[in-house]
Scaffold this motif. Sequence first.
Motif, PDB file in Angstrom:
ATOM      1  N   LEU A 191       0.639  -0.949   0.020  1.00 35.35           N
ATOM      2  CA  LEU A 191      -0.030  -0.009  -0.095  1.00 35.35           C
ATOM      3  C   LEU A 191       0.760   1.562  -0.146  1.00 35.35           C
ATOM      4  N   PRO A 192       0.577   2.078  -0.574  1.00 38.16           N
ATOM      5  CA  PRO A 192       1.237   3.741  -0.537  1.00 38.16           C
ATOM      6  C   PRO A 192       0.811   4.091   0.558  1.00 38.16           C
ATOM      7  N   SER A 193       1.462   5.327   1.076  1.00 37.49           N
ATOM      8  CA  SER A 193       0.995   5.801   2.321  1.00 37.49           C
ATOM      9  C   SER A 193      -0.420   6.160   2.373  1.00 37.49           C
ATOM     10  N   PRO A 194      -0.975   5.919   3.691  1.00 36.68           N
ATOM     11  CA  PRO A 194      -2.260   5.935   3.878  1.00 36.68           C
ATOM     12  C   PRO A 194      -2.844   6.992   3.425  1.00 36.68           C
ATOM     13  N   PRO A 195      -2.421   8.363   3.512  1.00 37.01           N
ATOM     14  CA  PRO A 195      -3.372   9.411   2.983  1.00 37.01           C
ATOM     15  C   PRO A 195      -3.904   9.254   1.496  1.00 37.01           C
ATOM     16  N   ALA A 196      -2.833   8.591   0.768  1.00 35.69           N
ATOM     17  CA  ALA A 196      -2.999   8.379  -0.875  1.00 35.69           C
ATOM     18  C   ALA A 196      -4.500   8.089  -1.108  1.00 35.69           C
ATOM     19  N   PHE A 197      -5.044   7.062  -0.045  1.00 43.54           N
ATOM     20  CA  PHE A 197      -6.056   6.357  -0.233  1.00 43.54           C
ATOM     21  C   PHE A 197      -7.261   6.448   0.528  1.00 43.54           C
ATOM     22  N   HIS A 198      -7.203   7.495   1.197  1.00 41.40           N
ATOM     23  CA  HIS A 198      -8.110   7.764   2.136  1.00 41.40           C
ATOM     24  C   HIS A 198      -9.279   8.734   1.425  1.00 41.40           C
ATOM     25  N   SER A 199      -9.886   7.940   0.689  1.00 43.94           N
ATOM     26  CA  SER A 199     -11.086   8.742  -0.166  1.00 43.94           C
ATOM     27  C   SER A 199     -12.403   8.807   0.666  1.00 43.94           C
ATOM     28  N   ASP A 200     -12.399   8.033   1.795  1.00 44.40           N
ATOM     29  CA  ASP A 200     -13.503   8.147   2.684  1.00 44.40           C
ATOM     30  C   ASP A 200     -13.004   8.941   3.870  1.00 44.40           C
ATOM     31  N   HIS A 201     -12.926   9.952   3.938  1.00 41.91           N
ATOM     32  CA  HIS A 201     -12.457  11.067   5.228  1.00 41.91           C
ATOM     33  C   HIS A 201     -13.505  10.677   6.268  1.00 41.91           C
ATOM     34  N   ASP A 202     -14.935  10.706   5.965  1.00 40.47           N
ATOM     35  CA  ASP A 202     -15.770  10.614   7.173  1.00 40.47           C
ATOM     36  C   ASP A 202     -15.954   9.167   7.648  1.00 40.47           C
ATOM     37  N   GLY A 203     -15.259   8.196   7.079  1.00 44.33           N
ATOM     38  CA  GLY A 203     -15.409   6.804   7.513  1.00 44.33           C
ATOM     39  C   GLY A 203     -16.781   6.085   7.650  1.00 44.33           C
ATOM     40  N   VAL A 204     -17.710   6.556   6.379  1.00 44.36           N
ATOM     41  CA  VAL A 204     -19.062   6.128   6.515  1.00 44.36           C
ATOM     42  C   VAL A 204     -18.924   4.893   5.357  1.00 44.36           C
ATOM     43  N   THR A 205     -17.906   4.436   4.504  1.00 45.64           N
ATOM     44  CA  THR A 205     -18.008   3.257   3.684  1.00 45.64           C
ATOM     45  C   THR A 205     -17.421   2.470   4.826  1.00 45.64           C
ATOM     46  N   VAL A 206     -17.945   1.171   4.770  1.00 46.85           N
ATOM     47  CA  VAL A 206     -17.330  -0.031   5.833  1.00 46.85           C
ATOM     48  C   VAL A 206     -17.185  -1.157   4.568  1.00 46.85           C
ATOM     49  N   HIS A 207     -15.950  -1.531   4.609  1.00 54.55           N
ATOM     50  CA  HIS A 207     -15.618  -2.782   3.778  1.00 54.55           C
ATOM     51  C   HIS A 207     -15.507  -3.882   4.648  1.00 54.55           C
ATOM     52  N   GLN A 208     -15.939  -4.957   4.140  1.00 60.06           N
ATOM     53  CA  GLN A 208     -15.883  -6.182   4.891  1.00 60.06           C
ATOM     54  C   GLN A 208     -14.923  -7.179   4.086  1.00 60.06           C
ATOM     55  N   LEU A 209     -13.899  -7.635   4.738  1.00 58.88           N
ATOM     56  CA  LEU A 209     -12.906  -8.620   4.090  1.00 58.88           C
ATOM     57  C   LEU A 209     -12.843  -9.792   4.840  1.00 58.88           C
ATOM     58  N   LEU A 210     -12.798 -10.839   3.926  1.00 58.31           N
ATOM     59  CA  LEU A 210     -12.332 -12.350   4.641  1.00 58.31           C
ATOM     60  C   LEU A 210     -11.223 -12.815   4.336  1.00 58.31           C
ATOM     61  N   LEU A 211     -10.524 -13.403   5.001  1.00 67.61           N
ATOM     62  CA  LEU A 211      -9.194 -14.157   4.690  1.00 67.61           C
ATOM     63  C   LEU A 211      -8.990 -15.482   5.375  1.00 67.61           C
ATOM     64  N   ALA A 212      -8.685 -16.569   4.925  1.00 65.11           N
ATOM     65  CA  ALA A 212      -8.431 -17.751   5.418  1.00 65.11           C
ATOM     66  C   ALA A 212      -6.976 -18.092   5.536  1.00 65.11           C
ATOM     67  N   ALA A 213      -6.652 -18.418   6.869  1.00 63.33           N
ATOM     68  CA  ALA A 213      -5.321 -18.572   7.398  1.00 63.33           C
ATOM     69  C   ALA A 213      -5.212 -20.051   7.896  1.00 63.33           C
ATOM     70  N   GLN A 214      -3.571 -20.302   8.060  1.00 64.78           N
ATOM     71  CA  GLN A 214      -3.432 -21.700   8.485  1.00 64.78           C
ATOM     72  C   GLN A 214      -3.790 -21.758  10.114  1.00 64.78           C
ATOM     73  N   ASP A 215      -3.873 -20.569  10.725  1.00 72.45           N
ATOM     74  CA  ASP A 215      -4.048 -20.782  12.038  1.00 72.45           C
ATOM     75  C   ASP A 215      -4.382 -19.221  12.717  1.00 72.45           C
ATOM     76  N   ALA A 216      -4.934 -19.201  13.879  1.00 73.99           N
ATOM     77  CA  ALA A 216      -5.282 -18.041  14.369  1.00 73.99           C
ATOM     78  C   ALA A 216      -4.195 -16.705  14.545  1.00 73.99           C
ATOM     79  N   PRO A 217      -2.825 -17.281  14.956  1.00 75.10           N
ATOM     80  CA  PRO A 217      -1.915 -16.375  15.310  1.00 75.10           C
ATOM     81  C   PRO A 217      -1.523 -15.726  13.890  1.00 75.10           C
ATOM     82  N   SER A 218      -1.691 -16.635  12.954  1.00 73.89           N
ATOM     83  CA  SER A 218      -1.065 -15.939  11.418  1.00 73.89           C
ATOM     84  C   SER A 218      -2.177 -15.044  10.943  1.00 73.89           C
ATOM     85  N   ALA A 219      -3.476 -15.319  11.253  1.00 75.87           N
ATOM     86  CA  ALA A 219      -4.661 -14.309  10.827  1.00 75.87           C
ATOM     87  C   ALA A 219      -4.438 -12.953  11.489  1.00 75.87           C
ATOM     88  N   LEU A 220      -4.349 -13.210  13.008  1.00 73.37           N
ATOM     89  CA  LEU A 220      -4.060 -11.999  13.650  1.00 73.37           C
ATOM     90  C   LEU A 220      -2.891 -11.036  13.395  1.00 73.37           C
TER      91      LEU A 220
END
Length: 100
Positions: free
Chosen positions: A4-33
Amino acid sequence: MSYLPSPPAFHSDHDGVTVHQLLLAAQDAPSALEAVRQGLADSGAELCGLTLKPVGQIVEASLKVRHLGDQAARLLARDLAAWPGVNSASVEHQWVRPCA
């Protein structure tokens, strides 16, 4: 390990009203966390919710984030998928409303 570039470059949602849900699959909980921890630190996203659950031999993590634009959410998923111990990650949903 961020793509990712520096965070401000992609903060197109300054008000924080758009919520994205991401899913990930990992080998174990420590890797996911660790992937989620580092991914959030690199992206500047705000965590709104996180759940982990075992599914067979893997762990699924579902996280809701805000303060990211659409492209940044996709880049965050790509970054999470590249983390050691993570098998895959994707952006699953997007909606506009404040986090509870």
